[in-house]
Design an enzyme around this catalytic site. Structure first.
Site, short mmCIF file in Angstrom:
data_model
loop_
_atom_site.label_atom_id
_atom_site.label_comp_id
_atom_site.label_asym_id
_atom_site.label_seq_id
_atom_site.Cartn_x
_atom_site.Cartn_y
_atom_site.Cartn_z
N LYS A 124 0.83 -1.21 0.00
CA LYS A 124 0.00 0.00 0.00
C LYS A 124 0.86 1.26 0.00
O LYS A 124 0.66 2.18 -0.80
CB LYS A 124 -0.92 0.01 1.23
N LYS A 159 -8.67 1.81 4.05
CA LYS A 159 -8.19 0.43 4.01
C LYS A 159 -6.98 0.24 4.91
O LYS A 159 -6.21 1.19 5.17
CB LYS A 159 -7.85 0.02 2.57
N ARG A 209 -5.13 -5.32 -12.84
CA ARG A 209 -3.84 -5.90 -12.46
C ARG A 209 -2.94 -5.90 -13.70
O ARG A 209 -3.28 -6.48 -14.74
CB ARG A 209 -4.02 -7.32 -11.93
N ARG A 224 -10.28 -6.79 -12.63
CA ARG A 224 -11.10 -7.49 -11.63
C ARG A 224 -12.32 -6.62 -11.37
O ARG A 224 -12.21 -5.58 -10.72
CB ARG A 224 -10.30 -7.72 -10.34
N ASP A 272 -1.62 -2.50 -9.32
CA ASP A 272 -3.07 -2.34 -9.31
C ASP A 272 -3.39 -0.91 -9.73
O ASP A 272 -2.89 0.05 -9.12
CB ASP A 272 -3.66 -2.64 -7.94
N GLU A 280 -1.96 0.19 -5.82
CA GLU A 280 -1.13 -0.72 -5.03
C GLU A 280 0.01 -1.23 -5.89
O GLU A 280 -0.08 -1.26 -7.13
CB GLU A 280 -1.93 -1.91 -4.49
N ASN A 282 2.01 -4.73 -5.79
CA ASN A 282 2.04 -6.05 -5.16
C ASN A 282 3.37 -6.75 -5.45
O ASN A 282 3.74 -6.94 -6.61
CB ASN A 282 0.88 -6.90 -5.69
#
Length: 322
Positions: A124, A159, A209, A224, A272, A280, A282
């Site tokens: 994050k 979040k 993604r 997604r 993301d 984000e 990842n």
């Protein structure tokens, strides 16, 4: 090559979609030897970081898709590559594993992704390095400050910094319904730091993604798409995965980040992106290989093993010269 995979129990894999499984199949098809071990089998003993690893033989069948030899203690530097594919949560055991893997690197092991880079790039918080690609963001545990952020932006996402699969994500709309309770719950009454971001309406079209492999961009991504009134697009939260060709903005973001992250030792990264904004980065165990391949025909696992072979060979040559 001899490739060791640090992962969750192989019996837990959903092989119709698991990215680590796709990696293993591609490597095995090229004649590479596969070994697997779990976190509890990673040890430091007699000055060496070792794993009680088992040789894995893929059967091509389902549900019993592998055979496993008896485990034996092997130094991590005896492998040509060690893949860190343990899924989150990113808890203290995960951090301890990165420390042991980092020691193994100093002993000559080639670990991907680089353990220190995994530990230092919070999925994050890493976006804060690239503010030109992000929406207004606040990182805080202060209740009044979080309420002021909502008052300014009116529609926000809240979040946790250590969440996975969309867990713990809340949307607070203009009416501020339950804002106080959400802030108190998310910050554990002001004791835990969280992230708040301006809501991005394009989430309706999908949380995208985008994969970076070996400093290069996979030409297709996976959107997604939230289902049934959800605000979260994560596949683990019920999102529908739809492959797509990258937009000019997607490529702009990816091409800016790819060389920076690869230089840090991050062989595989999952960005993301919602709409035109990075949300984000990842690095722990990025996924979506199989969904992209099934829908577009692009061999994402092949691109990954190509990169792994190149980097492992480069690492081997570097050790020989030293």
């Amino acid at each position: 090559m001899k490739i060791a995979v640090l992962a969750d129990p192989l019996e837990s894999f959903k092989i119709y979609k698991d990215t680590t499984y796709a990696m293993m199949c591609e490597a095995a098809a090229r004649g590479h030897e596969l070994y697997a071990f779990e976190q509890h089998q990673l040890v430091y003993e007699a000055g060496i970081v070792m794993a009680h690893a088992s040789r894995i033989h893929l059967t091509g069948d389902s549900p019993v898709w592998f055979r496993r030899d008896l485990p034996e203690a092997m130094s991590l530097y005896s492998f040509d590559a060690v893949l860190m594919r343990k899924d989150p949560p990113f808890d203290m055991e995960y951090i301890y594993s990165t420390h042991l893997l980092e020691i193994a690197e100093r002993q000559g092991a080639a670990v991907f992704n680089k353990p220190s880079a995994v530990r230092n790039n919070n999925e994050k918080l890493s976006i804060l390095e690239f503010p030109q690609f992000t929406v207004p963001t606040l990182v805080s545990r202060d209740g009044p400050q979080l309420r002021s952020f909502h008052a300014e932006h009116r529609d926000v996402i809240i979040k946790p910094l250590d969440g996975m699969g969309g867990m713990g994500i809340f949307r607070v709309k203009e009416d501020g319904l339950n804002l106080g309770a959400i802030v108190e719950t998310s910050t554990k009454n002001g004791t835990t730091t969280i992230m708040a971001q301006r809501y991005i309406p394009q989430i309706a079209s999908g949380d995208k993604r985008i994969l970076l492999i070996g400093g290069e961009i996979v030409p297709y991504g996976l959107a997604r798409i939230p289902q049934d009134g959800e605000v979260r697009g994560n596949l683990a939260a019920g999102g529908q995965g739809v492959a797509f060709e990258l937009s000019a903005r997607d490529r702009e973001i990816a091409s800016s980040l790819a060389p920076v992250l690869f230089r840090r030792g991050l062989l595989l990264v999952g960005l993301d992106i919602i709409g035109d904004f990075l949300t984000e980065i990842n690095v722990t165990s990025p996924t979506c290989f199989q969904e992209i391949c099934q829908q577009t025909g692009f061999n994402t696992a092949g691109m990954f093993v190509d990169a792994l072979e190149r980097v492992a060979e480069s690492n081997h040559n570097g050790l020989q010269r030293s």
